[in-house]
Design a protein around this motif. Structure first.
Motif, PDB file in Angstrom:
ATOM      1  N   ALA A 107       0.750  -1.332   0.037  1.00 38.94           N
ATOM      2  CA  ALA A 107       0.031  -0.048   0.057  1.00 38.94           C
ATOM      3  C   ALA A 107       0.790   1.277   0.115  1.00 38.94           C
ATOM      4  O   ALA A 107       0.656   2.168  -0.886  1.00 38.94           O
ATOM      5  N   PRO A 108       1.837   1.439   0.751  1.00 37.32           N
ATOM      6  CA  PRO A 108       2.735   2.471   0.981  1.00 37.32           C
ATOM      7  C   PRO A 108       3.324   2.861  -0.310  1.00 37.32           C
ATOM      8  O   PRO A 108       3.609   4.056  -0.850  1.00 37.32           O
ATOM      9  N   GLU A 109       3.659   1.782  -1.058  1.00 40.25           N
ATOM     10  CA  GLU A 109       4.434   1.883  -2.429  1.00 40.25           C
ATOM     11  C   GLU A 109       3.325   2.403  -3.523  1.00 40.25           C
ATOM     12  O   GLU A 109       3.638   3.473  -4.344  1.00 40.25           O
ATOM     13  N   LEU A 110       2.182   1.931  -3.458  1.00 39.79           N
ATOM     14  CA  LEU A 110       1.180   2.523  -4.373  1.00 39.79           C
ATOM     15  C   LEU A 110       0.899   3.873  -4.134  1.00 39.79           C
ATOM     16  O   LEU A 110       0.601   4.732  -5.044  1.00 39.79           O
ATOM     17  N   VAL A 134      -8.731   7.037  -8.024  1.00 40.29           N
ATOM     18  CA  VAL A 134      -7.959   8.145  -8.601  1.00 40.29           C
ATOM     19  C   VAL A 134      -8.276   7.748 -10.167  1.00 40.29           C
ATOM     20  O   VAL A 134      -8.154   6.689 -10.645  1.00 40.29           O
ATOM     21  N   GLU A 135      -8.118   9.097 -10.836  1.00 39.74           N
ATOM     22  CA  GLU A 135      -8.227   8.529 -12.328  1.00 39.74           C
ATOM     23  C   GLU A 135      -6.676   8.261 -13.227  1.00 39.74           C
ATOM     24  O   GLU A 135      -6.844   7.643 -13.983  1.00 39.74           O
ATOM     25  N   THR A 136      -5.616   8.670 -12.428  1.00 37.87           N
ATOM     26  CA  THR A 136      -4.508   8.156 -13.071  1.00 37.87           C
ATOM     27  C   THR A 136      -3.436   8.077 -12.094  1.00 37.87           C
ATOM     28  O   THR A 136      -3.500   8.671 -10.630  1.00 37.87           O
ATOM     29  N   LEU A 137      -2.566   7.230 -12.076  1.00 36.21           N
ATOM     30  CA  LEU A 137      -1.337   6.807 -11.298  1.00 36.21           C
ATOM     31  C   LEU A 137       0.016   7.605 -12.123  1.00 36.21           C
ATOM     32  O   LEU A 137      -0.074   7.807 -13.170  1.00 36.21           O
ATOM     33  N   LYS A 138       1.052   7.867 -11.150  1.00 34.79           N
ATOM     34  CA  LYS A 138       2.091   8.419 -11.799  1.00 34.79           C
ATOM     35  C   LYS A 138       3.422   7.657 -11.414  1.00 34.79           C
ATOM     36  O   LYS A 138       3.529   7.011 -10.241  1.00 34.79           O
ATOM     37  N   GLY A 139       4.284   7.388 -12.524  1.00 32.85           N
ATOM     38  CA  GLY A 139       5.297   6.478 -12.396  1.00 32.85           C
ATOM     39  C   GLY A 139       6.405   6.898 -11.272  1.00 32.85           C
ATOM     40  O   GLY A 139       6.407   8.155 -11.161  1.00 32.85           O
ATOM     41  N   ALA A 140       6.842   6.034 -10.582  1.00 32.58           N
ATOM     42  CA  ALA A 140       7.857   6.419  -9.457  1.00 32.58           C
ATOM     43  C   ALA A 140       8.780   5.275  -9.287  1.00 32.58           C
ATOM     44  O   ALA A 140       8.402   3.889  -9.381  1.00 32.58           O
ATOM     45  N   PRO A 141       9.653   5.655  -8.588  1.00 32.18           N
ATOM     46  CA  PRO A 141      10.513   4.367  -8.086  1.00 32.18           C
ATOM     47  C   PRO A 141       9.841   3.803  -6.730  1.00 32.18           C
ATOM     48  O   PRO A 141       9.656   4.307  -5.906  1.00 32.18           O
ATOM     49  N   VAL A 142       9.722   2.437  -6.833  1.00 34.01           N
ATOM     50  CA  VAL A 142       8.996   1.884  -5.745  1.00 34.01           C
ATOM     51  C   VAL A 142       9.673   0.547  -5.445  1.00 34.01           C
ATOM     52  O   VAL A 142      10.703  -0.045  -6.280  1.00 34.01           O
ATOM     53  N   MET A 143       9.445  -0.129  -4.428  1.00 33.86           N
ATOM     54  CA  MET A 143      10.263  -1.054  -3.824  1.00 33.86           C
ATOM     55  C   MET A 143       9.210  -2.282  -3.427  1.00 33.86           C
ATOM     56  O   MET A 143       8.316  -2.280  -2.876  1.00 33.86           O
ATOM     57  N   ARG A 151       2.647   6.044  -3.298  1.00 34.03           N
ATOM     58  CA  ARG A 151       4.124   6.999  -3.874  1.00 34.03           C
ATOM     59  C   ARG A 151       3.824   6.999  -5.224  1.00 34.03           C
ATOM     60  O   ARG A 151       3.966   8.007  -5.997  1.00 34.03           O
ATOM     61  N   MET A 152       2.911   6.307  -5.817  1.00 35.96           N
ATOM     62  CA  MET A 152       2.542   6.489  -7.468  1.00 35.96           C
ATOM     63  C   MET A 152       1.349   7.250  -7.349  1.00 35.96           C
ATOM     64  O   MET A 152       0.725   7.393  -8.423  1.00 35.96           O
ATOM     65  N   GLY A 153       0.532   7.715  -6.206  1.00 37.91           N
ATOM     66  CA  GLY A 153      -0.333   8.589  -6.244  1.00 37.91           C
ATOM     67  C   GLY A 153      -1.703   8.112  -5.673  1.00 37.91           C
ATOM     68  O   GLY A 153      -2.691   8.822  -5.923  1.00 37.91           O
ATOM     69  N   ALA A 154      -1.515   6.832  -5.426  1.00 34.88           N
ATOM     70  CA  ALA A 154      -2.944   6.144  -5.066  1.00 34.88           C
ATOM     71  C   ALA A 154      -3.376   6.812  -3.544  1.00 34.88           C
ATOM     72  O   ALA A 154      -2.451   7.203  -3.016  1.00 34.88           O
ATOM     73  N   ARG A 155      -4.701   6.499  -3.231  1.00 35.34           N
ATOM     74  CA  ARG A 155      -5.120   7.091  -1.906  1.00 35.34           C
ATOM     75  C   ARG A 155      -5.804   5.993  -1.161  1.00 35.34           C
ATOM     76  O   ARG A 155      -6.917   5.431  -1.579  1.00 35.34           O
ATOM     77  N   ILE A 156      -4.849   5.644  -0.272  1.00 35.69           N
ATOM     78  CA  ILE A 156      -4.952   4.179   0.496  1.00 35.69           C
ATOM     79  C   ILE A 156      -4.872   4.499   1.858  1.00 35.69           C
ATOM     80  O   ILE A 156      -3.907   5.224   2.440  1.00 35.69           O
ATOM     81  N   GLU A 157      -5.554   4.138   2.815  1.00 32.90           N
ATOM     82  CA  GLU A 157      -5.489   4.240   4.223  1.00 32.90           C
ATOM     83  C   GLU A 157      -5.834   2.879   4.696  1.00 32.90           C
ATOM     84  O   GLU A 157      -6.645   2.055   4.477  1.00 32.90           O
ATOM     85  N   VAL A 158      -4.708   2.425   5.671  1.00 29.09           N
ATOM     86  CA  VAL A 158      -4.757   1.143   5.945  1.00 29.09           C
ATOM     87  C   VAL A 158      -4.953   1.142   7.666  1.00 29.09           C
ATOM     88  O   VAL A 158      -4.244   1.856   8.384  1.00 29.09           O
ATOM     89  N   HIS A 159      -5.816   0.315   8.221  1.00 29.17           N
ATOM     90  CA  HIS A 159      -6.257   0.215   9.610  1.00 29.17           C
ATOM     91  C   HIS A 159      -6.293  -1.256  10.143  1.00 29.17           C
ATOM     92  O   HIS A 159      -7.396  -1.682   9.678  1.00 29.17           O
TER      93      HIS A 159
END
Length: 247
Positions: A163-166, A185-194, A168-176
């Motif tokens: 979830a935190p890596e997504l 969201v309508e679009t994600l953005k490329g990023a370095p992820v692990m 980083r790409m612009g996703a809107r996620i909350e984990v509990h």
């Protein structure tokens, strides 16, 4: 147990298709097995096993992963060797999300009905329920869905490390705890992820296919444990993906 003396009874046995397939293979080799596909398997030992030829069942998690590719990118993909009975609960959620899954003579054909998938709620369960090993990939898809989805993980702890890596790409996620809320969201953005594990790694690859710009997924040694030549298979249907050296 097939070669043990006497009778072995396995209680609380896994019911996944892989277990059924293994029992069928062993039976062709001369084993005496009953109950595969249920929670109790009984094995009567025999003196020896013989040679046999057996077609291995399709990997349902690999199948489900590739079924999601056209949902991210558009188009239509036919997954050769796919069977609906292997991914019934997963296909049901895809249908609710606006994805057509149809059986063909060769496998399963998948196509998104609209421009974006719809939000759906997902709860992971033992087979034949929604598989935990497709949860990360489904979360990545729901990042682009129209609406808000809730995923509940009831099989494995720490299954939301992607979830935190997504995010980083612009996703809107909350984990509990065991729940994750995803607002599409309508679009994600490329990023370095692990990549943190096997399924997380392929979920980030799928997200990268839909993201604007370039996505670099690091630590993909996890990936090769469950996906053979993933870059070749996705590349063959039009993805711009390549494996690069870490040196």
């Amino acid at each position: 147990a097939t070669l043990a003396r006497g009778t072995t009874v396995i209680e609380n046995a896994a019911r996944e298709p892989e277990i059924v397939d293994l029992a069928q293979c062993l039976r062709r080799m001369g084993a005496q097995i009953e109950g595969e596909g249920t929670s109790t398997i009984t094995v009567q030992g025999v003196d020896r096993l013989g040679a046999a030829t057996h077609p291995v069942v399709t990997d349902r998690i690999e199948l489900g992963t590739y079924m999601l590719a056209p949902v991210f990118c558009g188009g239509e993909v036919e997954c050769l060797g796919g069977r609906m009975d292997l991914v019934a609960a997963f296909a049901e959620k895809l249908d609710a999300a606006g994805v057509d899954v149809t059986e063909t003579d060769k496998g399963l054909k998948v196509k998104l009905r609209g421009d974006r998938p719809r939000a759906v709620d997902v709860v992971t369960e033992p087979f034949p329920g929604f598989p935990t090993d497709l949860q990360a990939q489904m979360m990545a898809m729901l990042c682009l869905a129209d609406g808000t989805s809730v995923l509940e993980e009831k099989i494995f702890e720490n299954r939301f490390m992607h979830a935190p890596e997504l995010v980083r790409m612009g996703a809107r996620i909350e984990v509990h705890g065991g729940h994750a809320t995803v607002q599409g969201v309508e679009t994600l953005k490329g990023a370095p992820v692990m990549a943190t594990d096997l399924r997380a790694s392929v979920s980030l690859i799928l997200a990268g296919l839909a993201a604007q710009g370039e996505t670099i997924v690091n630590r993909v040694y996890h990936l090769d444990r469950g996906y053979e030549h993933v870059e070749d298979k996705l590349g063959a249907v039009g993805a711009q993906i390549e494996r690069v050296s870490s040196t």
